[in-house]
Write a protein that holds these residues in place. Structure first.
Motif, mmCIF file in Angstrom:
data_model
loop_
_atom_site.group_PDB
_atom_site.id
_atom_site.type_symbol
_atom_site.label_atom_id
_atom_site.label_comp_id
_atom_site.label_asym_id
_atom_site.label_seq_id
_atom_site.Cartn_x
_atom_site.Cartn_y
_atom_site.Cartn_z
ATOM 1 N N MET A 229 -1.713 -14.030 5.857
ATOM 2 C CA MET A 229 -1.420 -12.606 5.920
ATOM 3 C C MET A 229 -1.922 -11.901 4.671
ATOM 4 O O MET A 229 -2.048 -12.513 3.605
ATOM 5 C CB MET A 229 0.093 -12.403 6.061
ATOM 6 C CG MET A 229 0.693 -13.095 7.276
ATOM 7 S SD MET A 229 2.508 -13.221 7.206
ATOM 8 C CE MET A 229 2.701 -14.512 5.974
ATOM 9 N N GLY A 230 -2.187 -10.611 4.808
ATOM 10 C CA GLY A 230 -2.624 -9.810 3.672
ATOM 11 C C GLY A 230 -1.559 -8.800 3.275
ATOM 12 O O GLY A 230 -1.001 -8.109 4.141
ATOM 13 N N GLU A 231 -1.284 -8.719 2.002
ATOM 14 C CA GLU A 231 -0.271 -7.796 1.494
ATOM 15 C C GLU A 231 -0.589 -6.349 1.884
ATOM 16 O O GLU A 231 0.307 -5.552 2.167
ATOM 17 C CB GLU A 231 -0.191 -7.910 -0.029
ATOM 18 C CG GLU A 231 0.798 -6.977 -0.695
ATOM 19 C CD GLU A 231 2.240 -7.445 -0.570
ATOM 20 O OE1 GLU A 231 3.132 -6.590 -0.458
ATOM 21 O OE2 GLU A 231 2.466 -8.681 -0.575
ATOM 22 N N TYR A 232 -1.876 -6.008 1.915
ATOM 23 C CA TYR A 232 -2.284 -4.630 2.171
ATOM 24 C C TYR A 232 -2.989 -4.479 3.519
ATOM 25 O O TYR A 232 -3.794 -3.574 3.700
ATOM 26 C CB TYR A 232 -3.198 -4.156 1.038
ATOM 27 C CG TYR A 232 -2.521 -4.164 -0.309
ATOM 28 C CD1 TYR A 232 -1.692 -3.119 -0.708
ATOM 29 C CD2 TYR A 232 -2.692 -5.243 -1.188
ATOM 30 C CE1 TYR A 232 -1.055 -3.135 -1.933
ATOM 31 C CE2 TYR A 232 -2.058 -5.268 -2.417
ATOM 32 C CZ TYR A 232 -1.245 -4.212 -2.791
ATOM 33 O OH TYR A 232 -0.609 -4.238 -4.010
ATOM 34 N N ASP A 233 -2.639 -5.326 4.460
ATOM 35 C CA ASP A 233 -3.258 -5.293 5.783
ATOM 36 C C ASP A 233 -2.663 -4.145 6.595
ATOM 37 O O ASP A 233 -1.486 -4.161 6.939
ATOM 38 C CB ASP A 233 -3.040 -6.632 6.501
ATOM 39 C CG ASP A 233 -3.886 -6.783 7.747
ATOM 40 O OD1 ASP A 233 -4.394 -5.756 8.255
ATOM 41 O OD2 ASP A 233 -4.053 -7.929 8.216
ATOM 42 N N THR A 234 -3.486 -3.157 6.913
ATOM 43 C CA THR A 234 -3.024 -2.033 7.728
ATOM 44 C C THR A 234 -3.336 -2.244 9.209
ATOM 45 O O THR A 234 -2.793 -1.540 10.065
ATOM 46 C CB THR A 234 -3.679 -0.719 7.269
ATOM 47 O OG1 THR A 234 -5.106 -0.850 7.325
ATOM 48 C CG2 THR A 234 -3.259 -0.384 5.841
ATOM 49 N N ALA A 235 -4.212 -3.202 9.529
ATOM 50 C CA ALA A 235 -4.542 -3.485 10.926
ATOM 51 C C ALA A 235 -3.488 -4.358 11.582
ATOM 52 O O ALA A 235 -3.146 -4.181 12.755
ATOM 53 C CB ALA A 235 -5.916 -4.161 11.011
ATOM 54 N N VAL A 236 -2.980 -5.347 10.835
ATOM 55 C CA VAL A 236 -1.906 -6.226 11.312
ATOM 56 C C VAL A 236 -0.800 -6.160 10.264
ATOM 57 O O VAL A 236 -0.842 -6.878 9.263
ATOM 58 C CB VAL A 236 -2.385 -7.676 11.514
ATOM 59 C CG1 VAL A 236 -1.236 -8.557 12.007
ATOM 60 C CG2 VAL A 236 -3.534 -7.729 12.506
ATOM 61 N N PRO A 237 0.189 -5.297 10.444
ATOM 62 C CA PRO A 237 1.206 -5.081 9.416
ATOM 63 C C PRO A 237 1.915 -6.367 9.018
ATOM 64 O O PRO A 237 2.238 -7.211 9.864
ATOM 65 C CB PRO A 237 2.175 -4.103 10.084
ATOM 66 C CG PRO A 237 1.360 -3.400 11.117
ATOM 67 C CD PRO A 237 0.386 -4.423 11.616
ATOM 68 N N LEU A 238 2.149 -6.502 7.733
ATOM 69 C CA LEU A 238 2.804 -7.693 7.199
ATOM 70 C C LEU A 238 4.183 -7.894 7.831
ATOM 71 O O LEU A 238 4.587 -9.028 8.103
ATOM 72 C CB LEU A 238 2.931 -7.562 5.675
ATOM 73 C CG LEU A 238 3.612 -8.713 4.934
ATOM 74 C CD1 LEU A 238 2.895 -10.035 5.159
ATOM 75 C CD2 LEU A 238 3.688 -8.390 3.438
#
Length: 288
Positions: A229-238
């Motif tokens: 997961m990415g902390e700043y992922d806006t496509a797939v929210p954490l």
């Protein structure tokens, strides 16, 4: 030299390199197999890496069934071809999730849309994998808000074209830190987006809008599942990703603290180490 397989009289291209347990890396929307170049270079000395260009991406032609399930079938046919070279019984299958009985050593890891295809594969062909991973991806279907965003994207693509759409949307996939400190990563990915057709991108969006809820795949699997997961992922929210992590019986959970949706570029070293550790673990569970 890329490998090629013909499906529905359409040419599908993929790269194969290395030896060992078979690892399929599936790219996402608006990408091709080159997004995994850093990972293939790092892992190919330990694993057999198979990296397709999905139908409609790279040099691969679109197939008749461009759904997530249809593209999972494409992955299955590539694996059938590759594993039959090593063993005629490689993909005869085995009881669902009984990985210790498998004669094939296979893992699929999908990025974003590639993760949707990975889940479709595991649902449609249970018992063929030793593990699978969701890299900035989700088992949840699109909600109404997401579907509306995709509909607007489709209208933009039809009006202005695929490249203009990707040029405007790709920067949003990276974290603020990446865009500030490594702007060339964004520029490079945009430069690789010029060969997509409008029809292919619209087809991907329509298929993603229609994909079902596959939470049950995670709830029922006994396979070890990798979540990146990415902390700043806006496509797939954490927040959504974290809810899924508790569903499988065994999960490998990793957060890329400086990444958005493109961790394979944004945190190359950490991504490579995460993948190597996971793959070592799942393949070492098997008898030599």
């Amino acid at each position: 030299m890329p490998e090629m397989i013909t499906i529905d009289n359409k040419k599908i291209f993929y790269n194969r390199t290395g030896t060992g347990g078979t690892v399929v890396l599936i790219h996402g929307f608006g990408e091709d197999g080159r997004v995994w170049d850093n990972q293939v270079t790092y892992l190919k000395n330990k694993f057999k890496m198979i990296v397709p260009d999905l139908p409609g991406s790279g040099k691969s032609e679109m197939v008749e069934d461009m759904s997530m399930e249809g593209m999972a079938d494409v992955i299955k046919q590539i694996l059938d071809k590759e594993l039959s070279k090593n063993s005629t019984s490689a993909l005869k299958g085995h009881p669902h999730n009984m990985v210790e009985e498998s004669s094939a050593r296979v893992c699929i890891i999908g990025h974003s849309m590639g993760g949707y295809i990975t889940l479709a594969y595991e649902e449609k062909y249970p018992g063929y994998l030793n593990g699978f991973g969701l890299f900035h991806s989700s088992a949840y279907p699109d909600n109404d808000e997401k579907k509306e965003i995709r509909r607007k994207g489709i209208e933009f693509i039809k009006q202005y074209g695929a490249y203009e759409f990707l040029k405007s949307s790709i920067p949003n996939l990276f974290s603020p830190l990446t865009k500030e400190q490594k702007p060339q990563l964004v520029t490079d990915l945009v430069s690789k987006a010029s060969n997509f057709s409008d029809v292919a991108l619209v087809s991907y969006y329509e298929s993603m809008m229609q994909r079902p809820n596959r939470v049950k795949v995670l709830e029922e699997t006994l396979l070890p599942v990798l979540f990146i997961m990415g902390e700043y992922d806006t496509a797939v929210p954490l927040s959504d990703s974290l809810k899924l992590c508790s569903l499988p019986e065994k999960a490998y959970i990793h957060l890329l603290q400086y990444s958005g949706h493109m961790g394979m570029f944004e945190e190359v070293g950490k991504t490579n180490q995460i993948l190597e550790k996971y793959l070592n673990d799942i393949f070492n569970l098997l008898p030599p």
